[in-house]
Design an enzyme around this catalytic site. Structure first.
Site, PDB file in Angstrom:
ATOM      1  CD  GLU A  37     -16.608  10.781  12.097  1.00 19.20           C
ATOM      2  OE1 GLU A  37     -16.971  11.166  10.977  1.00 19.20           O
ATOM      3  OE2 GLU A  37     -16.195   9.629  12.335  1.00 19.20           O
ATOM      4  CB  CYS A  45     -11.006  12.737   2.706  1.00 22.15           C
ATOM      5  SG  CYS A  45     -10.263  14.120   1.844  1.00 22.15           S
ATOM      6  CB  ALA A 117     -25.679   7.949  14.179  1.00 16.67           C
ATOM      7  N   GLY A 182      -2.244  -4.838  -5.242  1.00 16.00           N
ATOM      8  CA  GLY A 182      -3.211  -3.959  -5.891  1.00 16.00           C
ATOM      9  C   GLY A 182      -2.512  -2.771  -6.523  1.00 16.00           C
ATOM     10  N   GLY A 183      -2.597  -2.678  -7.831  1.00 21.22           N
ATOM     11  CA  GLY A 183      -1.953  -1.565  -8.545  1.00 21.22           C
ATOM     12  C   GLY A 183      -2.958  -0.517  -8.977  1.00 21.22           C
ATOM     13  N   GLY A 184      -3.875  -0.157  -8.046  1.00 19.89           N
ATOM     14  CA  GLY A 184      -4.865   0.887  -8.331  1.00 19.89           C
ATOM     15  C   GLY A 184      -4.386   2.221  -7.786  1.00 19.89           C
ATOM     16  CB  ILE A 186      -4.583   3.011  -2.351  1.00 21.38           C
ATOM     17  CG1 ILE A 186      -5.837   3.845  -2.070  1.00 21.38           C
ATOM     18  CG2 ILE A 186      -3.740   2.829  -1.084  1.00 21.38           C
ATOM     19  CD1 ILE A 186      -6.770   3.270  -1.015  1.00 21.38           C
ATOM     20  CG  ASP A 312     -16.200   6.576  -0.651  1.00 24.24           C
ATOM     21  OD1 ASP A 312     -16.248   7.474  -1.512  1.00 24.24           O
ATOM     22  OD2 ASP A 312     -15.138   6.181  -0.126  1.00 24.24           O
ATOM     23  CG  HIS A 444       4.605  31.689 -22.457  1.00 30.04           C
ATOM     24  ND1 HIS A 444       4.738  30.359 -22.791  1.00 30.04           N
ATOM     25  CD2 HIS A 444       5.829  32.251 -22.592  1.00 30.04           C
ATOM     26  CE1 HIS A 444       6.000  30.128 -23.124  1.00 30.04           C
ATOM     27  NE2 HIS A 444       6.688  31.260 -23.016  1.00 30.04           N
TER      28      HIS A 444
END
Ligand code: NAD
Length: 468
Positions: A37, A45, A117, A182-184, A186, A312, A444
């Site tokens: 990493e 995330c 890497a 952007g209205g997605g 995020i 991704d 319930h």
């Protein structure tokens, strides 16, 4: 540091919800594994995405609920936001989880290394670390390098005025005016969060509606609630550029052919994400790359033997839980087990207000596939628990095959949707018919009863609403 060379069974590049899960599972399966990493364990995330955003969204929701508590008898004077404390609490949440990733890798026997890497052959990984370099030979390399925000012309990220989601989740103070491009996923999640904390938010969305791809009835409800929260949503709006004016950014957008200017202290650009496939040596080794993504087969293999890709970077949908599932599959494949990506649905959740959660096909999608469908819908307004929660905006839609009654898709809008959707995904994955849900006793009073009632409604047997 001198060059070191070692041999392992697998190298995983990246430690997000794809990479770290692959590392854990490979180690569990007895494979000598290194997870490399270049930044912090946990990827986008855990560090700057899903987790910190949910921490802040939860805090904003609590504040908003208290502000509007009078109607349920809760009166709070002098209620205010201490952004500094909220941010340090968010940091603690992130720290707990990222620390957990390192511990889990270690206790399962995988090695975690901080370094950058690069593949120099399909089975050789060079790791630049601590000012030196080591070379690792591996039977398998898993590319789990994730994605990064897309930059658009005229809005270069500067970390000050123009920020991506990482910057927006780290504001030291609530901006007075926030423009979201952007209205997605995020844009709506973070826009809603800051509107609740007191910012005047304007969302600029290029398409005719926000949250493209979702059931229009669901989108309409989220849009109505945004309006009630004081958020201006401009659709058909293409952001063109900005200038510094009077201590603020003046953002210009083309809205239906007319220029509109909106003032902002901060501008969040959230127009999608781009896969991180460059600089890894993939192209040089002949790994096929299409529009930045690394195409893989059902066993997560790229076209070059020994190189795999997950998450991704391997394609849509860019969702953490899809990456984690692929990670488990790829570990099994590398261990020689007969595994493959074989899922009927990948649920998706938008942490808007109300929340949106979906699994399987919408009515439109089912019809496009030639299915004759029946739909059962149950409103939160008829659900005891939602009424007791004083949160009745929402509904569940269950889409079933008209002949076999197989559950094809379930869409939920309403607070609590993010938890309810697990049952929907399980039902679809198991090939359930509407009767399987409707005959399952649901405790319930709980929100999942809405799924049971919607399944009954699809069969014409709803109890708490009229069957049409
Ligand atoms: P998105 O694809 O969800 O939304 C981007 C939006 O920006 C779209 O509505 C698009 O029409 C609009 N747009 C594109 N160019 C524009 C322009 N020039 N001007 C105005 N609008 C423009 O992307 P995102 O919100 O950036 O999120 C990225 C990814 O991260 C998503 O695909 C999602 O998979 C993931 N994500 C998931 C969650 C979750 O699971 N809850 C939360 C956040 C992000």
């Amino acid at each position: 540091m001198a060059d070191q060379k070692m041999r392992v069974d697998a190298v995983v590049i990246g430690s997000g919800p794809g990479g770290y899960v692959a590392g854990i599972r490979l180690a569990q399966l007895g494979k000598k594994t290194i997870v490399v990493e270049k930044d912090k364990p946990g990827g986008i995330c855990l560090n700057v995405g899903c987790i910190p955003s949910k921490a802040l969204i939860n805090a904003a929701k609590t504040y908003d609920k208290l502000r509007h508590g009078a109607k349920i008898g809760i009166l709070a004077d002098n209620l205010r936001v201490d952004m500094g404390t909220m941010q340090s609490w968010k940091g603690e949440v992130v720290g707990k989880l990222t620390g957990g990733v390192k511990t889990l890798l270690k206790s399962n026997g995988a090695e975690f290394r901080v370094g950058t890497a690069r593949l120099t052959s399909p089975r050789t990984v060079e790791i630049a670390e601590n000012g030196g370099k080591s070379v690792v030979e591996a039977d398998a390399v898993v590319v789990a390098t994730g994605s990064r925000p897309i930059e658009i012309p005229g809005f270069k990220f500067d970390g000050q005025r123009i920020v991506d989601s990482t910057g927006a989740l780290d504001f030291k103070a609530v901006p007075e005016r926030l423009v979201v491009i952007g209205g997605g996923y995020i844009g709506i999640e973070i826009g809603t969060l800051y509107a609740k904390l007191g910012a005047k938010v304007t969302v600029l969305e290029a398409l005719p509606a926000i949250l493209p791809g979702n059931d229009p009835e669901i989108v309409a409800l989220v849009a109505r609630k945004l309006k009630a929260l004081g958020v201006d949503v401009l659709t058909g709006a293409k952001a063109k550029g900005w200038v510094e004016k009077g201590g603020r950014a003046a953002v210009t957008a083309d809205v239906g052919g007319k220029d509109v200017t909106v003032e902002a202290d901060k501008v969040l650009v959230a127009v999608g994400r781009r896969p991180n496939s460059e600089g890894l040596g993939l192209e040089e080794l002949g790994v096929r790359i299409e529009r930045g993504f690394v195409p893989v087969d059902r066993q997560l293999r790229t076209n070059v033997p020994g190189i795999y890709a997950i998450g991704d970077v391997a394609g849509q949908p860019m969702l953490a839980h899809k990456a984690s599932h692929e990670a488990e599959v790829v570990a099994e494949v590398i261990a020689g087990h007969p595994a493959e990506m074989d899922v009927r649905c990948i649920p998706a959740v938008i942490f808007s207000d109300p929340e949106v959660a979906t699994a399987g096909l919408t009515v439109e999608e089912a019809k496009q596939r030639g299915r004759d469908v029946k739909v059962g819908k149950f409103p939160f307004a008829a659900l005891g628990r939602a009424i007791a929660n004083a949160d009745t905006d929402g509904f569940v839609k269950v889409v079933i095959d008209a002949g076999t009654q197989e559950v094809l898709g379930i869409q939920v809008v309403g607070n609590g949707a993010s938890d309810i959707i697990a049952e929907a995904a399980l039902a679809i994955e198991m090939g359930a018919v509407a009767g399987d849900i409707s005959l399952t006793i649901h405790a319930h009073p709980t929100l999942p009863e809405a799924i049971m009632e919607a399944a009954k409604a699809a069969m014409g047997e709803a109890i708490h609403i009229l069957n049409r």
